[in-house]
Design a protein around this motif. Structure first.
Motif, PDB file in Angstrom:
ATOM      1  N   THR A   1       0.813  -1.220   0.000  1.00 53.46           N
ATOM      2  CA  THR A   1       0.000   0.000   0.000  1.00 53.46           C
ATOM      3  C   THR A   1       0.846   1.271   0.000  1.00 53.46           C
ATOM      4  OG1 THR A   1      -0.119   0.030   2.423  1.00 53.46           O
ATOM      5  CG2 THR A   1      -1.858  -1.156   1.239  1.00 53.46           C
ATOM      6  N   GLY A   2       2.109   1.139   0.358  1.00 57.95           N
ATOM      7  CA  GLY A   2       2.965   2.323   0.404  1.00 57.95           C
ATOM      8  C   GLY A   2       2.730   3.181   1.628  1.00 57.95           C
ATOM      9  N   THR A   3       1.919   2.697   2.588  1.00 51.85           N
ATOM     10  CA  THR A   3       1.648   3.443   3.814  1.00 51.85           C
ATOM     11  C   THR A   3       1.776   2.497   5.003  1.00 51.85           C
ATOM     12  OG1 THR A   3      -0.717   2.992   3.643  1.00 51.85           O
ATOM     13  CG2 THR A   3       0.077   5.047   2.669  1.00 51.85           C
ATOM     14  N   PRO A   4       2.101   2.999   6.183  1.00 50.42           N
ATOM     15  CA  PRO A   4       2.230   2.134   7.347  1.00 50.42           C
ATOM     16  C   PRO A   4       0.902   1.456   7.701  1.00 50.42           C
ATOM     17  CG  PRO A   4       3.229   4.282   7.750  1.00 50.42           C
ATOM     18  CD  PRO A   4       2.452   4.405   6.482  1.00 50.42           C
ATOM     19  N   VAL A   5       0.966   0.198   8.053  1.00 51.22           N
ATOM     20  CA  VAL A   5      -0.177  -0.552   8.579  1.00 51.22           C
ATOM     21  C   VAL A   5       0.302  -1.161   9.894  1.00 51.22           C
ATOM     22  CG1 VAL A   5      -1.827  -2.422   8.207  1.00 51.22           C
ATOM     23  CG2 VAL A   5      -1.038  -1.045   6.267  1.00 51.22           C
ATOM     24  N   THR A   6       0.008  -0.463  10.986  1.00 57.00           N
ATOM     25  CA  THR A   6       0.563  -0.874  12.273  1.00 57.00           C
ATOM     26  C   THR A   6      -0.491  -1.218  13.310  1.00 57.00           C
ATOM     27  OG1 THR A   6       0.651   1.436  12.985  1.00 57.00           O
ATOM     28  CG2 THR A   6       2.622   0.531  11.915  1.00 57.00           C
ATOM     29  N   ARG A   7      -1.743  -0.912  13.029  1.00 60.80           N
ATOM     30  CA  ARG A   7      -2.780  -1.144  14.032  1.00 60.80           C
ATOM     31  C   ARG A   7      -3.939  -1.921  13.424  1.00 60.80           C
ATOM     32  NH1 ARG A   7      -6.932   2.202  12.849  1.00 60.80           N
ATOM     33  NH2 ARG A   7      -6.478   4.013  11.516  1.00 60.80           N
ATOM     34  N   ARG A   8      -4.733  -2.483  14.321  1.00 61.69           N
ATOM     35  CA  ARG A   8      -5.941  -3.185  13.892  1.00 61.69           C
ATOM     36  C   ARG A   8      -6.916  -2.177  13.306  1.00 61.69           C
ATOM     37  NH1 ARG A   8      -8.907  -7.823  16.017  1.00 61.69           N
ATOM     38  NH2 ARG A   8     -11.153  -7.536  15.716  1.00 61.69           N
ATOM     39  N   GLY A   9      -7.492  -2.490  12.151  1.00 62.74           N
ATOM     40  CA  GLY A   9      -8.459  -1.567  11.587  1.00 62.74           C
ATOM     41  C   GLY A   9      -8.703  -1.792  10.117  1.00 62.74           C
ATOM     42  N   LEU A  10      -9.449  -0.875   9.523  1.00 66.51           N
ATOM     43  CA  LEU A  10      -9.845  -0.950   8.122  1.00 66.51           C
ATOM     44  C   LEU A  10      -9.204   0.216   7.379  1.00 66.51           C
ATOM     45  CD1 LEU A  10     -13.379  -1.668   6.740  1.00 66.51           C
ATOM     46  CD2 LEU A  10     -12.179   0.401   5.991  1.00 66.51           C
ATOM     47  N   TYR A  11      -8.604  -0.093   6.236  1.00 64.97           N
ATOM     48  CA  TYR A  11      -7.953   0.930   5.415  1.00 64.97           C
ATOM     49  C   TYR A  11      -8.496   0.822   3.990  1.00 64.97           C
ATOM     50  CZ  TYR A  11      -4.453   0.498   9.178  1.00 64.97           C
ATOM     51  OH  TYR A  11      -3.814   0.426  10.376  1.00 64.97           O
TER      52      TYR A  11
ATOM     53  N   ASP B   1      -4.790  -2.304  -8.013  1.00 64.99           N
ATOM     54  CA  ASP B   1      -6.208  -2.147  -7.702  1.00 64.99           C
ATOM     55  C   ASP B   1      -6.338  -1.178  -6.535  1.00 64.99           C
ATOM     56  OD1 ASP B   1      -8.929  -2.543  -7.871  1.00 64.99           O
ATOM     57  OD2 ASP B   1      -8.935  -4.475  -6.869  1.00 64.99           O
ATOM     58  N   GLU B   2      -7.556  -0.772  -6.271  1.00 65.79           N
ATOM     59  CA  GLU B   2      -7.891  -0.101  -5.016  1.00 65.79           C
ATOM     60  C   GLU B   2      -8.692  -1.091  -4.194  1.00 65.79           C
ATOM     61  OE1 GLU B   2      -8.121   4.666  -5.611  1.00 65.79           O
ATOM     62  OE2 GLU B   2      -9.876   3.520  -6.250  1.00 65.79           O
ATOM     63  N   ALA B   3      -8.334  -1.249  -2.924  1.00 62.00           N
ATOM     64  CA  ALA B   3      -8.943  -2.317  -2.129  1.00 62.00           C
ATOM     65  C   ALA B   3      -9.157  -1.887  -0.695  1.00 62.00           C
ATOM     66  CB  ALA B   3      -8.055  -3.564  -2.162  1.00 62.00           C
ATOM     67  N   VAL B   4     -10.081  -2.581  -0.044  1.00 59.99           N
ATOM     68  CA  VAL B   4     -10.237  -2.462   1.405  1.00 59.99           C
ATOM     69  C   VAL B   4      -9.210  -3.380   2.044  1.00 59.99           C
ATOM     70  CG1 VAL B   4     -11.766  -2.901   3.360  1.00 59.99           C
ATOM     71  CG2 VAL B   4     -12.673  -1.884   1.261  1.00 59.99           C
ATOM     72  N   VAL B   5      -8.449  -2.852   2.965  1.00 61.79           N
ATOM     73  CA  VAL B   5      -7.423  -3.628   3.657  1.00 61.79           C
ATOM     74  C   VAL B   5      -7.845  -3.762   5.121  1.00 61.79           C
ATOM     75  CG1 VAL B   5      -4.990  -3.798   4.274  1.00 61.79           C
ATOM     76  CG2 VAL B   5      -5.664  -2.723   2.102  1.00 61.79           C
ATOM     77  N   LEU B   6      -8.093  -4.999   5.557  1.00 63.74           N
ATOM     78  CA  LEU B   6      -8.457  -5.280   6.949  1.00 63.74           C
ATOM     79  C   LEU B   6      -7.246  -5.831   7.669  1.00 63.74           C
ATOM     80  CD1 LEU B   6     -11.964  -6.970   6.503  1.00 63.74           C
ATOM     81  CD2 LEU B   6     -11.491  -4.719   7.434  1.00 63.74           C
ATOM     82  N   ALA B   7      -6.883  -5.198   8.763  1.00 62.13           N
ATOM     83  CA  ALA B   7      -5.726  -5.633   9.543  1.00 62.13           C
ATOM     84  C   ALA B   7      -6.174  -6.120  10.913  1.00 62.13           C
ATOM     85  CB  ALA B   7      -4.731  -4.478   9.698  1.00 62.13           C
ATOM     86  N   PHE B   8      -5.673  -7.294  11.315  1.00 65.95           N
ATOM     87  CA  PHE B   8      -5.976  -7.883  12.620  1.00 65.95           C
ATOM     88  C   PHE B   8      -4.655  -8.149  13.330  1.00 65.95           C
ATOM     89  CE2 PHE B   8      -9.153  -9.132   9.522  1.00 65.95           C
ATOM     90  CZ  PHE B   8     -10.363  -8.919  10.166  1.00 65.95           C
ATOM     91  N   ARG B   9      -4.570  -7.742  14.581  1.00 64.73           N
ATOM     92  CA  ARG B   9      -3.352  -7.963  15.348  1.00 64.73           C
ATOM     93  C   ARG B   9      -3.478  -9.237  16.182  1.00 64.73           C
ATOM     94  NH1 ARG B   9       0.289  -3.774  15.685  1.00 64.73           N
ATOM     95  NH2 ARG B   9       1.584  -5.540  16.333  1.00 64.73           N
TER      96      ARG B   9
END
Length: 470
Positions: A37-47, A73-81
């Motif tokens: 994504t080119g951006t930090p993904v460090t926490r639980r959440g939706l991007y 593509d453009e996508a929803v990114v779900l992150a779970f810790r």
């Protein structure tokens, strides 16, 4: 404990779709999401982010300073810790556009960023290894995915909610409590024990046996719901098997002809009967023939009859359990005798007409009743069990430990009491040592159902049946 490598796979079925999911799990999952994504993904959440391919010719610097390729593509990114995720590890799901190309390109980008391709069922295997699911719950995940009826899905959800595990634990605790009572009794002089104590032990043995029988019924019912029941339409040529198949399905699935021997190979279709998933099979007509191809069809029909859960026999009315043209169902199957084409004349057995619809509702009810009888059957059928039917095998073995106490074999009676079969009715007639050994064996077998041990082969057999991505 888990493998160190991060895994990735497409978690949705291939083909045109509005949305597809690419799942990543492991210690590098969040870092891989940041790279894509080119951006930090460090926490639980939706991007909501653009997803970039791995760097190719002329890499550009992303917002985070990492080299990247073009937009996928453009996508929803779900992150779970970890540990609050399906696998118990860090997990990222890319919810992208469906189809054949986009999910594959995102998966390729994940692999290029450091993940490896997941094996079949590896996400659920990691959930099991990390204590997020027990064995029965992992089985229930597979059952839910493969469910063909709402009843089968509800049964799988019960297992996923832990009800099956709790039932096994209650059964184990019941055996353990009785075993402890018998062990304690062995430390007391037998003459000091009142007759009421022996009566209570006999009652407890019977109650434990009944609980094992009830558990076996639930498991057999669950197996039918999971695997489906094979219901075979059999009989001589032109008995109306293909027409009946089409009528039961409500569609033209099999070729219907007045020419004998039209059906050479088996024709199969799934049918939902009151929540029971039924694999309905039309077979070649049973007769002696000089045609090599038709003879092979007859041989296959005979094999299907032998392996069936229920046989619907057309062309004769010789009773619910009968033989037809020298071919009979196996000892484990149930036979329903049907007189088809009753619009042309009545006959013995259940009168059914595919043309007018008469008797179809009654036939469906008869099949459902046969499946319920089959689930409640006391036949062990252990020789046909697959490795995933370990629960049933354990219950059969545990029940076998108690069988001598329930049929009153003399070996269980104190010789001094001279009590004869069929029941050991005297107070001291019950040999506490033998009873204690038997119940201890029951508890040991049931211990396998509550998570005591799992062999590598058992786990491999389960998770290899999952699809990649689950």
């Amino acid at each position: 404990m888990t493998r160190a490598l991060t895994i990735a796979a497409i978690a949705t079925a291939p083909g045109p779709a509005g949305v597809a999911v690419v799942r990543v799990s492991g210690p590098e999952a969040l870092a891989i999401a940041a790279r894509l994504t080119g951006t930090p993904v460090t926490r639980r959440g939706l991007y909501f982010r653009k997803i970039y391919a791995a760097a190719d010719k002329g890499p550009r610097a992303s917002d985070s300073g990492a080299a990247r390729g073009g937009v996928i593509d453009e996508a929803v990114v779900l992150a779970f810790r970890a540990p609050q995720s399906y696998t118990g590890e860090d997990v990222v799901e890319f919810q992208c556009h469906g189809g054949a190309v986009t999910p594959r390109r995102i998966l390729e980008a994940c692999l290029a960023a450091g993940a490896r391709l997941a094996r079949r069922g590896e996400f659920t295997e990691r959930a099991f290894l990390n204590g997020r699911l027990d064995y029965d719950q992992a089985e229930s995940v597979l059952d839910l995915i493969q469910a063909k009826t709402a009843r089968a899905a509800d049964a799988a959800l019960d297992g996923l909610a832990g009800r099956r595990t709790r039932a096994n634990r209650a059964l184990y605790d019941q055996a353990l409590a009785l075993s402890s009572e018998l062990e304690h009794a062995l430390d007391i002089d037998e003459g000091e024990l009142p007759d009421s104590f022996f009566a209570g032990i006999r009652s407890s043995l019977a109650a434990l046996a009944a609980a094992l029988d009830a558990a076996a019924v639930r498991v057999r019912e669950g197996r039918i719901l999971r695997d489906g029941a094979r219901v075979v339409l059999a009989g001589p040529p032109n008995a109306g098997k293909s027409s009946l198949l089409n009528a039961l399905l409500g569609e033209s699935r099999a070729i219907v002809s007045d020419v004998p021997g039209t059906t050479r190979d088996a024709v199969e279709a799934w049918l939902d009967l009151d929540g029971w998933p039924v694999r309905l099979v039309d077979t070649a007509g049973l007769r002696a023939t000089g045609d090599a191809i038709e003879a092979e069809g007859v041989a296959r029909a005979e094999k299907l009859i032998a392996d069936a859960d229920v046989v619907v026999m057309l062309g004769g009315g010789e009773g619910v359990r009968s033989k037809e043209k020298g071919v009979s169902s196996s000892p484990c199957s149930l036979l329903i005798s049907v007189h088809a084409k009753c619009d042309l004349g009545r006959g013995d057995g259940l009168n059914v007409s595919a043309k007018t619809g008469e008797g179809l509702v009654e036939l469906k009810r008869a099949i459902v009743a046969a499946l319920e009888t089959r689930a409640a059957s006391a036949a062990a059928e252990s020789s046909s069990d697959t490795p995933d039917d370990r629960t049933l095998a354990v219950l059969y073995d545990a029940r076998a430990c108690l069988a001598p106490f329930l049929d009153g074999r003399p070996v269980l009676c104190d010789a001094r009491a001279r009590v004869e079969p069929p029941l050991c009715t005297g107070g001291p007639a019950l040999d506490l040592v033998l009873a204690g050994n038997a119940v201890r064996g029951v508890a040991e077998r049931l211990g396998e159902l509550v998570g005591a041990t799992y062999s590598a082969d058992l786990l491999d057999n389960l998770f290899s049946r999952f699809c990649v991505g689950k």
